[in-house]
Enzyme design. Structure first.
Site, PDB file in Angstrom:
ATOM      1  N   TYR A 178      39.295  45.808  41.455  1.00  0.00           N
ATOM      2  CA  TYR A 178      39.747  45.620  42.838  1.00  0.00           C
ATOM      3  C   TYR A 178      40.313  44.218  43.030  1.00  0.00           C
ATOM      4  CZ  TYR A 178      35.689  42.662  43.755  1.00  0.00           C
ATOM      5  OH  TYR A 178      34.779  41.650  43.732  1.00  0.00           O
ATOM      6  N   PHE A 202      40.381  36.540  48.346  1.00  0.00           N
ATOM      7  CA  PHE A 202      39.062  35.910  48.313  1.00  0.00           C
ATOM      8  C   PHE A 202      38.240  36.325  47.079  1.00  0.00           C
ATOM      9  CE2 PHE A 202      38.446  39.815  50.818  1.00  0.00           C
ATOM     10  CZ  PHE A 202      37.343  40.386  50.197  1.00  0.00           C
ATOM     11  N   ASP A 203      38.680  37.425  46.430  1.00  0.00           N
ATOM     12  CA  ASP A 203      37.931  37.840  45.242  1.00  0.00           C
ATOM     13  C   ASP A 203      38.774  38.851  44.458  1.00  0.00           C
ATOM     14  OD1 ASP A 203      35.907  38.017  43.395  1.00  0.00           O
ATOM     15  OD2 ASP A 203      34.685  39.418  44.558  1.00  0.00           O
ATOM     16  N   ILE A 243      28.490  46.591  49.942  1.00  0.00           N
ATOM     17  CA  ILE A 243      28.665  46.512  51.391  1.00  0.00           C
ATOM     18  C   ILE A 243      28.983  47.912  51.900  1.00  0.00           C
ATOM     19  CG2 ILE A 243      29.368  44.092  51.398  1.00  0.00           C
ATOM     20  CD1 ILE A 243      32.276  45.034  51.608  1.00  0.00           C
ATOM     21  N   TYR A 265      30.694  41.782  55.840  1.00  0.00           N
ATOM     22  CA  TYR A 265      29.689  40.720  55.807  1.00  0.00           C
ATOM     23  C   TYR A 265      29.314  40.257  57.216  1.00  0.00           C
ATOM     24  CZ  TYR A 265      30.470  40.732  50.814  1.00  0.00           C
ATOM     25  OH  TYR A 265      30.555  41.114  49.508  1.00  0.00           O
ATOM     26  N   PHE A 274      40.829  45.715  50.674  1.00  0.00           N
ATOM     27  CA  PHE A 274      40.592  45.935  49.245  1.00  0.00           C
ATOM     28  C   PHE A 274      41.656  46.869  48.671  1.00  0.00           C
ATOM     29  CE2 PHE A 274      36.381  44.795  50.793  1.00  0.00           C
ATOM     30  CZ  PHE A 274      35.935  43.917  49.824  1.00  0.00           C
TER      31      PHE A 274
END
Length: 557
Positions: free
Chosen positions: A45, A55-56, A75, A101, A118
């Site tokens: 992902y 962010f990731d 999550i 979050y 995502f």
């Protein structure tokens, strides 16, 4: 669970969200399985914010993410967004803050109340209750034997992950993968997946991670928790306890004799691997393979496989590698640990101690006079190999064959087979090569060939002892020289000598060495007596054989 399926425009600004937004922007044509609650999954992902800032990313870490879906370990938005995915499916997910979050965020990484975007690709799905999935792609018929535990197998394979990513192939190495089954040398799934296969069978085997490399994976090519897909072609297999396998394809009737240890066998063969690949053939060389059996001159399996064959028999011999070329193979055509198949056609065989075999087909009644060495005979014959191949025949000529027996004018076996025959008798003679043309053969006759003669005796003339050209039936005339000197001039020229000898034969007083040219025999006699070769015989030159050899058994000029 509400799963909204939106097109690309819908991703622009959906407004406040109550649930995760899912865009299935790529769905594979074949979806064998969808991720369900409790399944283990592997995926890649990229995670971004609304403005596109990343962010990731699992890609940046160089490792896929593995976990269980639908049980609260992710999550909530991701947990919901991954359910129902197929392998290789791609989704865009929009996860609102309360499913991500929330108002806390992740310090230094995700601000509070952040909506997360995502881009996900599903790579693998499995469950702890999964079993091995085996699909037979092709299977040869008949299949007389299947792989069992403890068998040694040789197979080709292509190995890939569930998403189709290849990780290994035996084809690229140019050799099969060779190993024992059920002995712990393979991953458990492959150990199970090869059982029951036939030689030549193709299978697809899908192996869940817990039957493969599990949590550790394997090197850099197989990630942790990866399902594996193997496309397998079983080339051959055997068991170390196997003996040879024989199949009699054609057995001639009658079979009066079977080959045994110590026999010399001539045979043709095609040699192939279990998958049908031809590695050698005597036919391509147009020459039989000739060898002794039971003496270790050939591989043990063939030594055993030729025992008990008949002349003309066709036989299939399947030989396991421990009775063939073993782990090392032979040359570049027989791989190590290969099972070999020989299709054999036995042309003939014999033993070095064999005599001539004589079969009397017809013998006239009241036969009292039979052939002996030194007799002159006329006979017809047909000569062939034991497989029926015609070689020679006297019938191709205007008259029968002529020979004086015991003069080394014919092969030893034929001379023996023509002895003790009556005129009109017919025989079949089987002549082994050591009494025929030997290892070298002759023009038109292969080396070490057993010959079959059909012979018929047409006529015979009684011969004379070895070294004689003429013998008297009784005592020679007294004053022989005076009887021979027909014109009484004190010398005997060739014409007088010839006239005298022919008269003695005509009157039954003696006989010449049998020949198709008696005048040549008489001429040879004259040359022997004309010792100074002046064209005439003098009283001093004329001598009987008995005078020369001091033997009284036969008297000859």
């Amino acid at each position: 669970l509400l799963l909204s399926i939106l097109g690309a425009p819908g991703l622009a600004d959906p407004g406040p969200l109550e649930d995760v937004v899912i865009d299935r922007y790529y769905i594979p044509k074949i979806c064998l399985r969808e991720a369900q609650m409790g399944d283990f999954i592997r995926y890649h992902y990229n995670g971004t914010f609304k403005d596109g800032k990343k962010f990731d990313s699992s890609y940046d870490r160089g490792a896929t993410v593995a976990g269980v879906v639908g049980v609260g370990r992710l999550i909530t938005g991701m947990d919901r967004g991954l359910q129902g995915m197929c392998v290789n499916e791609r989704r865009h997910l929009i996860v609102p803050p309360h499913l991500g979050y929330g108002s806390i965020g992740v310090a230094g990484l995700i601000p509070p109340d952040a909506t997360l975007y995502f881009d996900v690709i599903m790579l693998d799905i499995w469950n702890k209750d999964d079993k091995l999935q085996i699909t037979t792609l092709s299977k040869p018929e008949p299949c007389r034997r299947t792989v069992q535990s403890s068998d040694f197998v040789r197979y080709h394979y292509n190995g890939s992950l569930l998403d189709g990513t290849p990780f290994d192939s035996s084809y690229s190495k140019g050799s099969t993968y060779d190993t024992y089954v059920g002995s712990g040398w393979l991953i458990k799934g492959m150990d199970q997946g090869l059982l029951g296969m036939c030689a030549g069978e193709k299978r697809s085997i899908i192996i869940p991670p817990f039957l493969a490399y599990g949590e550790k994976g394997y090197g850099t090519v197989i990630p942790p928790q990866a399902s594996l897909v193997f496309s397998v072609l079983l080339v051959d297999f055997h068991n170390p306890k196997d003996s040879i396998s024989l199949e009699q394809l054609e057995v001639p009737e009658p079979c009066e004799r079977r080959a045994a240890s110590g026999d010399f066998v001539r045979y043709h063969y095609n040699g192939s691997l279990l998958d049908g690949t031809l590695f050698d053939s005597s036919y391509s060389r147009n020459h039989t393979y000739d060898t002794y059996i039971g003496k270790g001159y050939i591989i043990p399996g063939m030594d055993q496989g030729l025992q008990g064959v008949c002349v003309g028999e066709r036989r299939r011999v399947v030989i396991p590698p421990h009775l063939a070329y073993g782990e090392n193979g032979a040359g570049d055509k027989i791989p190590g640990s290969a099972v070999l198949i020989f299709d054999v056609h036995v042309i003939d065989f014999h033993n070095p101690s064999d005599p001539v075999e004589i079969q009397t087909v017809y013998r006239p009644e009241g036969c009292n006079l039979t052939t002996r060495d030194r007799d002159f005979i006329r006979y017809h014959y047909n000569c062939s190999l034991l497989d029926g191949t015609r070689l020679f025949s006297s019938h191709d000529y205007e008259k029968p064959q002529e020979v004086t027996l015991g003069t080394n004018k014919v092969i030893e076996g034929l001379n023996s087979g023509l002895l003790n025959m009556c005129v009109g008798e017919r025989r079949v003679l089987i002549i082994p090569p050591h009494l025929g043309h030997g290892e070298s053969g002759a023009r038109g006759v292969p080396g070490s060939a057993v010959l079959r003669f059909e012979v018929e005796l047409m006529s015979m003339e009684e011969g004379v002892p070895e070294g004689y050209l003429f013998i008297w039936h009784g005592e020679p005339p007294e004053s022989l020289y005076e009887h021979m000197d027909l014109n009484k001039d004190g010398e005997i020229p060739a014409d007088e000598f010839s006239s005298f000898i022919r008269s003695q034969v005509a009157e039954g007083k003696g006989r010449l060495l049998p020949s198709s040219d008696p005048e040549k025999v008489i001429a040879d006699m004259f040359r022997n007596q004309d010792r100074n070769q002046d064209g005439k015989i003098t009283p001093e030159e004329l001598k009987l054989k008995s005078d020369e050899e001091q033997e009284k058994i036969h008297e000859e000029l």
